[in-house]
Design an enzyme around this catalytic site. Structure first.
Site, short mmCIF file in Angstrom:
data_model
loop_
_atom_site.label_atom_id
_atom_site.label_comp_id
_atom_site.label_asym_id
_atom_site.label_seq_id
_atom_site.Cartn_x
_atom_site.Cartn_y
_atom_site.Cartn_z
N LYS A 18 0.88 -1.11 -0.04
CA LYS A 18 0.12 0.00 0.10
C LYS A 18 1.02 1.18 0.17
O LYS A 18 1.94 1.31 0.78
CB LYS A 18 -0.85 0.20 1.32
CG LYS A 18 -1.87 1.29 1.39
CD LYS A 18 -3.14 1.24 2.11
CE LYS A 18 -3.99 2.15 2.40
NZ LYS A 18 -5.15 2.12 3.06
N VAL A 64 -4.81 -10.92 0.46
CA VAL A 64 -5.82 -11.74 0.81
C VAL A 64 -6.79 -11.78 -0.25
O VAL A 64 -6.87 -11.01 -1.51
CB VAL A 64 -6.81 -11.14 1.96
CG1 VAL A 64 -6.00 -10.88 3.19
CG2 VAL A 64 -7.18 -9.73 1.48
N ASP A 110 -14.89 2.89 11.09
CA ASP A 110 -15.44 2.81 9.73
C ASP A 110 -15.83 1.24 9.32
O ASP A 110 -15.44 0.72 8.09
CB ASP A 110 -14.35 3.07 8.67
CG ASP A 110 -14.65 3.48 7.31
OD1 ASP A 110 -16.02 3.81 7.16
OD2 ASP A 110 -14.02 3.45 6.46
N LYS A 165 -18.23 -1.40 7.71
CA LYS A 165 -19.47 -1.47 6.60
C LYS A 165 -19.13 -2.73 5.96
O LYS A 165 -17.97 -3.30 6.03
CB LYS A 165 -19.19 -0.45 5.84
CG LYS A 165 -17.81 0.10 5.26
CD LYS A 165 -17.73 1.42 4.46
CE LYS A 165 -16.50 1.78 3.86
NZ LYS A 165 -16.42 3.05 3.34
N PRO A 166 -19.92 -3.28 5.13
CA PRO A 166 -19.94 -4.37 4.29
C PRO A 166 -18.60 -4.41 3.42
O PRO A 166 -17.94 -5.39 3.02
CB PRO A 166 -21.01 -4.52 3.48
CG PRO A 166 -21.98 -3.74 4.55
CD PRO A 166 -21.37 -2.82 5.07
N ALA A 167 -18.49 -3.19 2.79
CA ALA A 167 -17.35 -2.99 1.85
C ALA A 167 -15.85 -3.32 2.79
O ALA A 167 -14.89 -3.79 2.13
CB ALA A 167 -17.01 -1.65 1.35
N ASN A 168 -15.76 -3.20 3.81
CA ASN A 168 -14.38 -3.30 4.83
C ASN A 168 -14.66 -4.73 5.61
O ASN A 168 -13.79 -4.93 6.37
CB ASN A 168 -14.57 -2.33 5.76
CG ASN A 168 -13.95 -0.99 5.06
OD1 ASN A 168 -13.69 -1.14 3.72
ND2 ASN A 168 -14.05 -0.02 5.65
#
Length: 565
Positions: A62, A114, A165, A167-170
């Site tokens: 990253k 992952v 933070d 949420k489903p995206a994380n």
């Protein structure tokens, strides 16, 4: 409520995450990491797939957006994310392998690469009805992953870290059953002051109206609209604790159960306003519409409470409530499946039972099937409707047990009346001396009347005893009594004893329970009839008795009989 997973004691507490300034070693990542493809982009950096030539494995690297031209606060937050994530050594947290900066002073860190799919993508496919996703990600698997998510957050909370933070995206599902909590870029230490550097990012915050719904917001308000807690949406950073993440977990749980977002709005401002007012579309109704069990409904409603004091105090408590459901979930689902099967069987049996050719066996089968379904699931609607239809529409015929009891009761009553009839006929015969003293002019009629009374008494006595001759005894007793009543009018006149005795005689037989009669020969003529139980028999008795009383008077008035005085 006791926690199944107690908060660790001081002796077993894992060390708290410590964020302190430390120099980053300069290195040239290009010499060690061979970039291959882009894995993703976020608000603060990009993630690339690389090959670690030193270890010989694929990793994710990253890098910060803007490189060394990024704002110092952004660089600090980037490094902070790497150190927080690296110190959270939990299976659900992607491990950090390396942290440093390039020769150009551009920070980077590497972590495990992952593979899998995010919960956001899974829910989108489930909502669209994708058959492959539906087969792979049933409710039980999603809830099992959710409890792992709760445990990961509980671990982070124990170490003093708030995610802020969720949420489903994380949330990501690995290819081999792993569950990962991603993106710790907004993580904050629970005891940090409100003026912490990563809470004041100034110009780096995008305007609410221009950001997409799923984009993480920077600046005074951190988090994702629709998932952040009300106190988080108000920017109350110093007041945040574990319950802010519990609220986000509740929003995720609601989405797992319904495939719908908790808060709805066309803009971020509308989502934030809905969050602050506590306005959500009918949660309970939506949960029930999608078949959420009552216990999960209560758990979800508690987690998303507007007042944080009404939420579960920790993620561990939320985990325990879901886990208790899962431990009984297999049995519950099995009971529901069996209840559905029995309800379907009951509905089919009800249609047969209430049809033109329905039998008591069909009715019994329907009652048993509906009863089994209601035992397995007392709130099963189809089984309850089937049972109600059976109770609302009586059977065309009595069940054998009820018929047998009724027949026994009728038989006992008939014998009692037959015994009383025998006594009445004997009492009538006992009046013979009185009539002899009055004088007898028509000895043949008198003797025939006495003979008929004796016959009526004998037949009535036979009916009062068990044994044979049951079917004809009572009709013959009635016929003899009626004939005797008619002949007595020839002997004594129609108004001497006829009215009173005729009424008593007729009422005695009219009150008897109905029986099936094949042939009854009545007095005053040989009238043959076929009797049936109930009203028809009583009507015949009343008509015959009335004829026995009125017939002689009519005959006398017509001149067929000599007048009597």
């Amino acid at each position: 409520m006791d926690e199944t997973i107690p908060a660790p004691s001081r002796a077993t507490d894992p060390p708290r995450v410590i964020i302190m300034p430390a120099p980053l070693s300069e290195a040239n990542p290009d010499e060690r990491y061979e970039e291959r493809s882009l894995l993703g982009e976020g608000g603060m950096g990009t993630v690339l797939l690389c090959r670690d030539s030193r270890v010989g494995r694929d990793v994710a690297i990253k890098k910060i957006r803007g490189g060394n031209e990024a704002l110092p606060s952004t660089i600090e937050r980037f490094v902070r994310e790497a150190r927080v994530q690296g110190q959270l050594e939990h299976p659900a947290v992607v491990p950090v392998y390396d942290l440093g900066c390039t020769a150009k002073s551009e920070p980077f860190f590497t972590m495990r690469r992952v593979r899998g799919v995010t919960l956001e993508d899974v829910l989108a496919h489930l909502q669209a009805g994708d058959p492959e996703t539906t087969a792979k990600f049933g409710r039980h698997r999603l809830l099992a992953a959710f409890v792992q998510l709760c445990l990961a957050l509980h671990y982070a909370h124990v170490r003093g870290v708030l995610h802020r933070d969720l949420k489903p995206a994380n949330v990501m599902f690995g290819d081999f059953g792993e569950v990962y909590v991603l993106d710790w870029g907004l993580a904050r230490m629970a005891d940090e002051p409100e003026s912490a550097p990563n809470d004041q990012l100034g110009d780096s915050a995008p305007p609410f109206a221009e950001a997409s719904h799923a984009q993480t917001l920077d600046g005074d308000v951190f988090g994702t609209p629709g998932y952040m807690a009300p106190e988080q949406a108000r920017g109350e950073h110093s007041a945040l604790d574990e319950r802010a993440d519990v609220y986000a977990l509740g929003a995720i749980l609601f989405e797992i159960l319904t495939f719908e977002q908790l808060h709805r709005g066309d803009t971020i401002a509308e989502l934030l306003a809905s969050t602050l007012r506590g306005e959500v579309h009918p949660v309970s109704e939506s949960l029930r519409t999608h078949g959420a069990p009552p216990e999960l409904e209560a758990t979800c409603l508690s987690a998303i409470a507007l007042n944080r004091d009404e939420r579960q105090r920790t993620a561990a408590l939320l985990h325990n409530e879901i886990q208790r459901y899962l431990e009984g979930d297999r049995d519950t689902e099995r009971r529901r499946t069996l209840a559905d099967e029995h309800a379907t069987e009951a509905e089919a049996a009800v249609e047969r039972a209430l049809g033109a050719r329905g039998t008591l066996d069909d009715r019994g089968a329907a009652m048993r099937a509906a009863g089994r379904a209601l035992v397995l699931d007392p709130e099963h609607e189809r089984a309850a409707r089937a049972m109600l239809r059976l109770l609302a529409e009586p059977p065309r015929e009595l069940p054998p047990e009820a018929r047998s009891r009724m027949d026994n009761a009728v038989e006992a009553s008939t014998r009692v009346m037959a015994r009383r009839g025998t006594i009445a006929y004997i009492a009538w015969i006992a009046t013979a001396p009185v009539t002899l003293l009055m004088g007898v002019r028509n000895w043949s009629g008198y003797l025939a009347t006495m003979a008929l009374l004796v016959g009526a008494a004998v037949f009535s006595a036979l009916r009062a005893r068990p044994g044979g001759f049951q079917r004809l005894a009572l009709p013959l007793a009635f016929a003899c009594g009626s004939a005797a009543l008619t002949l007595s009018a020839f002997v004594l006149g129609p108004f001497i004893l006829g009215p009173s005795v005729g009424v008593a005689h007729t009422m005695m037989y009219a009150l008897l329970p109905g029986r099936r009669w094949r042939a009854i020969v009545l007095a005053s003529g040989s009238a043959a009839m076929v009797g049936t139980p109930g009203r028809r028999w009583r009507a015949i008795v009343l008509a015959s008795g009335s004829a026995a009383m009125v017939g002689p008077w009519v005959a006398e008035r017509a001149g067929w009989l000599p007048p009597r005085r």
